[in-house]
Design a protein around this motif. Structure first.
Motif, PDB file in Angstrom:
ATOM      1  N   LEU A   1       6.692 -13.788  -2.606  1.00  0.00           N
ATOM      2  CA  LEU A   1       6.580 -14.151  -1.197  1.00  0.00           C
ATOM      3  C   LEU A   1       5.154 -14.545  -0.834  1.00  0.00           C
ATOM      4  O   LEU A   1       4.934 -15.454  -0.022  1.00  0.00           O
ATOM      5  N   TYR A   2       4.172 -13.864  -1.429  1.00  0.00           N
ATOM      6  CA  TYR A   2       2.769 -14.212  -1.155  1.00  0.00           C
ATOM      7  C   TYR A   2       2.459 -15.633  -1.628  1.00  0.00           C
ATOM      8  O   TYR A   2       1.869 -16.428  -0.883  1.00  0.00           O
ATOM      9  N   MET A   3       2.866 -15.960  -2.844  1.00  0.00           N
ATOM     10  CA  MET A   3       2.610 -17.311  -3.365  1.00  0.00           C
ATOM     11  C   MET A   3       3.373 -18.364  -2.568  1.00  0.00           C
ATOM     12  O   MET A   3       2.829 -19.433  -2.248  1.00  0.00           O
ATOM     13  N   ALA A   4       4.626 -18.052  -2.213  1.00  0.00           N
ATOM     14  CA  ALA A   4       5.420 -18.996  -1.423  1.00  0.00           C
ATOM     15  C   ALA A   4       4.816 -19.200  -0.041  1.00  0.00           C
ATOM     16  O   ALA A   4       4.786 -20.321   0.480  1.00  0.00           O
ATOM     17  N   SER A   5       4.322 -18.113   0.553  1.00  0.00           N
ATOM     18  CA  SER A   5       3.684 -18.196   1.869  1.00  0.00           C
ATOM     19  C   SER A   5       2.419 -19.046   1.823  1.00  0.00           C
ATOM     20  O   SER A   5       2.207 -19.909   2.685  1.00  0.00           O
TER      21      SER A   5
ATOM     22  N   VAL B   1      -5.179 -10.815   4.159  1.00  0.00           N
ATOM     23  CA  VAL B   1      -5.975  -9.665   4.579  1.00  0.00           C
ATOM     24  C   VAL B   1      -5.660  -8.418   3.760  1.00  0.00           C
ATOM     25  O   VAL B   1      -6.558  -7.724   3.285  1.00  0.00           O
ATOM     26  N   SER B   2      -4.378  -8.129   3.587  1.00  0.00           N
ATOM     27  CA  SER B   2      -4.005  -6.880   2.908  1.00  0.00           C
ATOM     28  C   SER B   2      -3.081  -7.070   1.710  1.00  0.00           C
ATOM     29  O   SER B   2      -3.029  -6.206   0.831  1.00  0.00           O
ATOM     30  N   THR B   3      -2.362  -8.185   1.649  1.00  0.00           N
ATOM     31  CA  THR B   3      -1.359  -8.368   0.592  1.00  0.00           C
ATOM     32  C   THR B   3      -1.950  -8.416  -0.817  1.00  0.00           C
ATOM     33  O   THR B   3      -1.428  -7.742  -1.722  1.00  0.00           O
TER      34      THR B   3
ATOM     35  N   LYS C   1      -4.646  -7.058  -2.025  1.00  0.00           N
ATOM     36  CA  LYS C   1      -5.056  -5.692  -2.360  1.00  0.00           C
ATOM     37  C   LYS C   1      -3.852  -4.822  -2.640  1.00  0.00           C
ATOM     38  O   LYS C   1      -3.848  -4.005  -3.575  1.00  0.00           O
ATOM     39  N   MET C   2      -2.788  -4.979  -1.848  1.00  0.00           N
ATOM     40  CA  MET C   2      -1.572  -4.196  -2.047  1.00  0.00           C
ATOM     41  C   MET C   2      -0.951  -4.502  -3.410  1.00  0.00           C
ATOM     42  O   MET C   2      -0.565  -3.587  -4.149  1.00  0.00           O
ATOM     43  N   ILE C   3      -0.860  -5.797  -3.756  1.00  0.00           N
ATOM     44  CA  ILE C   3      -0.286  -6.195  -5.044  1.00  0.00           C
ATOM     45  C   ILE C   3      -1.136  -5.658  -6.196  1.00  0.00           C
ATOM     46  O   ILE C   3      -0.612  -5.156  -7.194  1.00  0.00           O
ATOM     47  N   TYR C   4      -2.457  -5.750  -6.041  1.00  0.00           N
ATOM     48  CA  TYR C   4      -3.380  -5.265  -7.076  1.00  0.00           C
ATOM     49  C   TYR C   4      -3.241  -3.758  -7.292  1.00  0.00           C
ATOM     50  O   TYR C   4      -3.358  -3.266  -8.421  1.00  0.00           O
ATOM     51  N   ASP C   5      -2.962  -3.023  -6.206  1.00  0.00           N
ATOM     52  CA  ASP C   5      -2.921  -1.556  -6.276  1.00  0.00           C
ATOM     53  C   ASP C   5      -1.571  -0.977  -6.668  1.00  0.00           C
ATOM     54  O   ASP C   5      -1.481   0.232  -6.942  1.00  0.00           O
ATOM     55  N   ILE C   6      -0.511  -1.776  -6.685  1.00  0.00           N
ATOM     56  CA  ILE C   6       0.843  -1.229  -6.841  1.00  0.00           C
ATOM     57  C   ILE C   6       0.974  -0.328  -8.061  1.00  0.00           C
ATOM     58  O   ILE C   6       1.532   0.770  -7.987  1.00  0.00           O
ATOM     59  N   PHE C   7       0.449  -0.763  -9.221  1.00  0.00           N
ATOM     60  CA  PHE C   7       0.603   0.026 -10.455  1.00  0.00           C
ATOM     61  C   PHE C   7      -0.595   0.933 -10.736  1.00  0.00           C
ATOM     62  O   PHE C   7      -0.600   1.642 -11.736  1.00  0.00           O
ATOM     63  N   ARG C   8      -1.596   0.900  -9.861  1.00  0.00           N
ATOM     64  CA  ARG C   8      -2.781   1.724 -10.081  1.00  0.00           C
ATOM     65  C   ARG C   8      -2.542   3.154  -9.581  1.00  0.00           C
ATOM     66  O   ARG C   8      -1.963   3.354  -8.514  1.00  0.00           O
ATOM     67  N   LYS C   9      -3.018   4.129 -10.345  1.00  0.00           N
ATOM     68  CA  LYS C   9      -2.882   5.523  -9.929  1.00  0.00           C
ATOM     69  C   LYS C   9      -3.878   5.865  -8.836  1.00  0.00           C
ATOM     70  O   LYS C   9      -3.569   6.634  -7.920  1.00  0.00           O
TER      71      LYS C   9
ATOM     72  N   TYR D   1      -2.998  -0.098   3.383  1.00  0.00           N
ATOM     73  CA  TYR D   1      -4.053  -0.879   4.023  1.00  0.00           C
ATOM     74  C   TYR D   1      -4.660  -0.047   5.144  1.00  0.00           C
ATOM     75  O   TYR D   1      -4.115   0.998   5.532  1.00  0.00           O
ATOM     76  N   CYS D   2      -5.791  -0.492   5.658  1.00  0.00           N
ATOM     77  CA  CYS D   2      -6.482   0.225   6.734  1.00  0.00           C
ATOM     78  C   CYS D   2      -6.094  -0.336   8.093  1.00  0.00           C
ATOM     79  O   CYS D   2      -6.096  -1.553   8.283  1.00  0.00           O
TER      80      CYS D   2
END
Length: 312
Positions: free
Chosen positions: A34-38, A76-78, A80-88, A178-179
């Protein structure tokens, strides 16, 4: 304790969306697509409007600027969210958190104003067609755009003024990805009752007020068209349905966030994904789905982009 914000917290930790690997995988694929399509859809709208002389009119000028804002909403937040999904360990610096809040609210304020201007544009086009180009002149469009930037900036600065000097002296875990103000204020080492009230007043009441003003405006337009021409009613309703849909998609999550900030965190996260990932993707789809002129122009630009490497 003489620091700028009396804070000993240098970073915040996100709990993220889920600890389930299966859900994380679904969210990663869903959000990435969705991010790439957007990004592609909104960029294509901007490129089409700027490159096609037939689309150099107020309605498409406003649409291109809405797509530009949606690029910001997506960014703004997407990522970072994608980058963090698999991070502990999902962390963001204090400065990064403040920056996210700043851009979320400047973009949100701009989109709020721009949607209002687009409602006014449709009112003039439908109810005063003979005066449309006079009222919606290039100078007036630029004025509206500058006003949107200024109001968004003022709104964001006011929001930051609420939190930048808050003392954060220990707790630093945000049950989010996100903040934003409601979650951040809860971590402050001070009584935040009045601060939460001010945030609700500044964001929640403004969102609710703007939403009802827009809905009432569209009802007035529809009633005016129905009164003067029953034949034009269905056409006007078809034109306005896209605008009303986008208004509901934009304001719905905002009203929920700021009017009921203590509700379920799971629902908050879902609405945040909806607002930051899905809505920027849906906006270009909604605005171009029934617009034959825009679809033809976008198809023409796509063919030019595909054939350009062959020509080179």
């Amino acid at each position: 304790m003489d620091g700028a914000n009396h804070s000993v917290v240098s970073e915040f930790v996100f709990l993220g969306l889920s600890n389930s690997w299966e859900i994380q995988l679904v969210l990663f694929v869903f959000s990435s697509m969705l991010y790439m399509a957007s990004m592609m859809g909104n960029s294509l709208i901007i490129l089409t409007v700027t490159s096609d002389p037939h689309l150099h009119s107020p309605v498409y000028f406003l649409l291109a600027n809405l797509s530009f804002i949606d690029l910001g909403v997506s960014s703004v937040s997407t990522p970072k969210m994608i980058y963090d999904i698999f991070r502990k360990c999902k962390v963001i610096s204090f400065g990064g958190c403040i920056a996210q809040i700043f851009f979320i609210h400047i973009i949100g304020g701009m989109e709020m104003v721009l949607l209002t201007v687009m409602a006014f544009d449709r009112y003039v086009a439908i109810c005063k067609p003979l005066h449309y180009l006079t009222i919606m002149s290039p100078q007036m469009c630029i004025f509206f755009l500058v006003s949107a930037w200024m109001i968004g900036l003022i709104h964001s600065v006011i929001q930051l003024a609420f939190v930048v000097n808050l003392p954060f002296c220990g707790p630093n875990v945000l049950d989010s990805f996100y903040c934003d103000l409601p979650q951040l204020i809860e971590l402050a080492c001070t009584d935040t009752y009045w601060l939460e009230f001010m945030v609700t007043a500044n964001s929640g009441f403004i969102s609710v007020g703007s939403f009802f003003i827009l809905i009432i405006s569209y009802i007035v337009i529809i009633l005016a068209v129905q009164k003067h021409s029953s034949a034009g009613f269905s056409k006007a309703l078809s034109t306005l349905s896209a605008h009303i849909t986008v208004v509901v998609l934009f304001f719905g999550p905002l009203i929920f966030f700021y009017m009921w900030p203590s509700s379920s965190t799971h629902l908050d996260k879902f609405l945040a994904i909806f607002d930051g990932v899905l809505t920027p993707f849906l906006n270009p789809v909604i605005y171009t789905f029934r617009n034959q002129e825009m679809k033809v122009a976008m198809w023409r630009v796509c063919r030019q982009l595909v054939s350009y490497p062959k020509i080179s």
